[in-house]
Design a protein around this motif. Structure first.
Motif, PDB file in Angstrom:
ATOM      1  N   UNK A   1     -34.000  14.579   3.838  1.00 26.00           N
ATOM      2  CA  UNK A   1     -33.528  15.593   4.556  1.00 26.00           C
ATOM      3  C   UNK A   1     -32.743  14.826   6.044  1.00 26.00           C
ATOM      4  N   UNK A   2     -33.208  14.055   6.468  1.00 23.24           N
ATOM      5  CA  UNK A   2     -32.603  13.206   7.508  1.00 23.24           C
ATOM      6  C   UNK A   2     -31.481  12.667   6.941  1.00 23.24           C
ATOM      7  N   UNK A   3     -31.235  11.990   5.866  1.00 22.00           N
ATOM      8  CA  UNK A   3     -30.125  11.145   5.455  1.00 22.00           C
ATOM      9  C   UNK A   3     -29.114  12.238   5.123  1.00 22.00           C
ATOM     10  N   UNK A   4     -29.483  13.371   4.833  1.00 27.10           N
ATOM     11  CA  UNK A   4     -28.557  14.647   4.578  1.00 27.10           C
ATOM     12  C   UNK A   4     -27.832  14.994   5.850  1.00 27.10           C
ATOM     13  N   UNK A   5     -28.758  15.108   6.774  1.00 29.98           N
ATOM     14  CA  UNK A   5     -28.272  15.444   8.309  1.00 29.98           C
ATOM     15  C   UNK A   5     -27.338  14.373   8.656  1.00 29.98           C
ATOM     16  N   UNK A   6     -27.452  13.145   8.252  1.00 27.42           N
ATOM     17  CA  UNK A   6     -26.638  12.063   9.135  1.00 27.42           C
ATOM     18  C   UNK A   6     -25.471  11.934   8.107  1.00 27.42           C
ATOM     19  N   UNK A   7     -25.525  12.267   7.100  1.00 27.88           N
ATOM     20  CA  UNK A   7     -24.188  11.890   6.328  1.00 27.88           C
ATOM     21  C   UNK A   7     -22.797  11.676   6.836  1.00 27.88           C
ATOM     22  N   UNK A   8     -22.529  12.908   7.352  1.00 28.98           N
ATOM     23  CA  UNK A   8     -21.204  12.875   8.066  1.00 28.98           C
ATOM     24  C   UNK A   8     -20.825  11.794   8.830  1.00 28.98           C
ATOM     25  N   UNK A   9     -21.921  11.326   9.417  1.00 29.34           N
ATOM     26  CA  UNK A   9     -21.755   9.966  10.635  1.00 29.34           C
ATOM     27  C   UNK A   9     -22.004   8.566  10.044  1.00 29.34           C
ATOM     28  N   UNK A  10     -22.152   8.460   8.883  1.00 26.34           N
ATOM     29  CA  UNK A  10     -22.315   7.243   8.146  1.00 26.34           C
ATOM     30  C   UNK A  10     -21.136   6.523   7.901  1.00 26.34           C
ATOM     31  N   UNK A  11     -21.165   5.162   7.794  1.00 24.75           N
ATOM     32  CA  UNK A  11     -20.025   4.410   7.380  1.00 24.75           C
ATOM     33  C   UNK A  11     -20.220   4.328   6.071  1.00 24.75           C
TER      34      UNK A  11
ATOM     35  N   UNK B   1     -41.617  11.049  12.651  1.00 25.43           N
ATOM     36  CA  UNK B   1     -40.765  10.202  13.243  1.00 25.43           C
ATOM     37  C   UNK B   1     -39.507   9.950  12.660  1.00 25.43           C
ATOM     38  N   UNK B   2     -39.065  10.308  11.341  1.00 24.64           N
ATOM     39  CA  UNK B   2     -38.001  10.044  10.697  1.00 24.64           C
ATOM     40  C   UNK B   2     -36.759  10.000  11.490  1.00 24.64           C
ATOM     41  N   UNK B   3     -36.620  10.974  12.236  1.00 21.96           N
ATOM     42  CA  UNK B   3     -35.390  11.376  12.897  1.00 21.96           C
ATOM     43  C   UNK B   3     -35.070  10.194  13.892  1.00 21.96           C
ATOM     44  N   UNK B   4     -36.219   9.390  14.160  1.00 22.11           N
ATOM     45  CA  UNK B   4     -36.072   8.212  15.193  1.00 22.11           C
ATOM     46  C   UNK B   4     -35.441   6.917  14.278  1.00 22.11           C
ATOM     47  N   UNK B   5     -35.523   7.149  13.241  1.00 21.92           N
ATOM     48  CA  UNK B   5     -35.291   5.772  12.490  1.00 21.92           C
ATOM     49  C   UNK B   5     -33.601   5.331  12.730  1.00 21.92           C
TER      50      UNK B   5
END
Length: 113
Positions: free
Chosen positions: A76-86, A44-48
């Motif tokens: 892996x989830x953090x890497x996928x979200x990197x472009x959208x992080x502030x 469920x990490x993608x739901x965080x």
């Protein structure tokens, strides 16, 4: 009540608290918690929410030996979200993951941005 019924943010809070107390030690009880948390969180990490993902990263970096499956999922989830992080979120993520070592592929990726 079992950990499976806990909201994900509360479970992460528990893992984070235990990882701070058990840093480097890894009692049997802590290892069981990490195993259970990994079983519950990895699928469920993608739901965080981002803040919970960052808190999970802080927990798994401290307890790296005991949380390897959860660590890999969180990274892996953090890497996928990197472009959208502030920028402040990237800073928090960077602080959390530097203990992995400067040669860890994720650390190299973040520091090369």
């Amino acid at each position: 009540e079992t950990l499976a019924s806990w909201p994900l943010p509360d479970l992460i809070s528990l893992v984070l608290a235990v990882s701070r107390v058990e840093a480097g030690g890894g009692s049997t009880t802590a290892r069981r918690l990490y195993d259970t948390a990994a079983d519950l969180l990895v699928p469920r990490v993608a739901e965080l929410e981002v803040k919970d993902l960052l808190r999970a990263m802080m927990a798994v970096v401290v307890a790296v030996e005991q949380c390897h499956p959860l660590q890999e999922a969180v990274i892996a989830e953090a890497a996928a979200r990197m472009p959208g992080l502030h920028q402040d979120q990237v800073w928090t993520l960077t602080e959390a993951m530097v203990p992995l070592g400067m040669n860890h592929p994720f650390v190299v990726k973040v520091l090369s941005l």
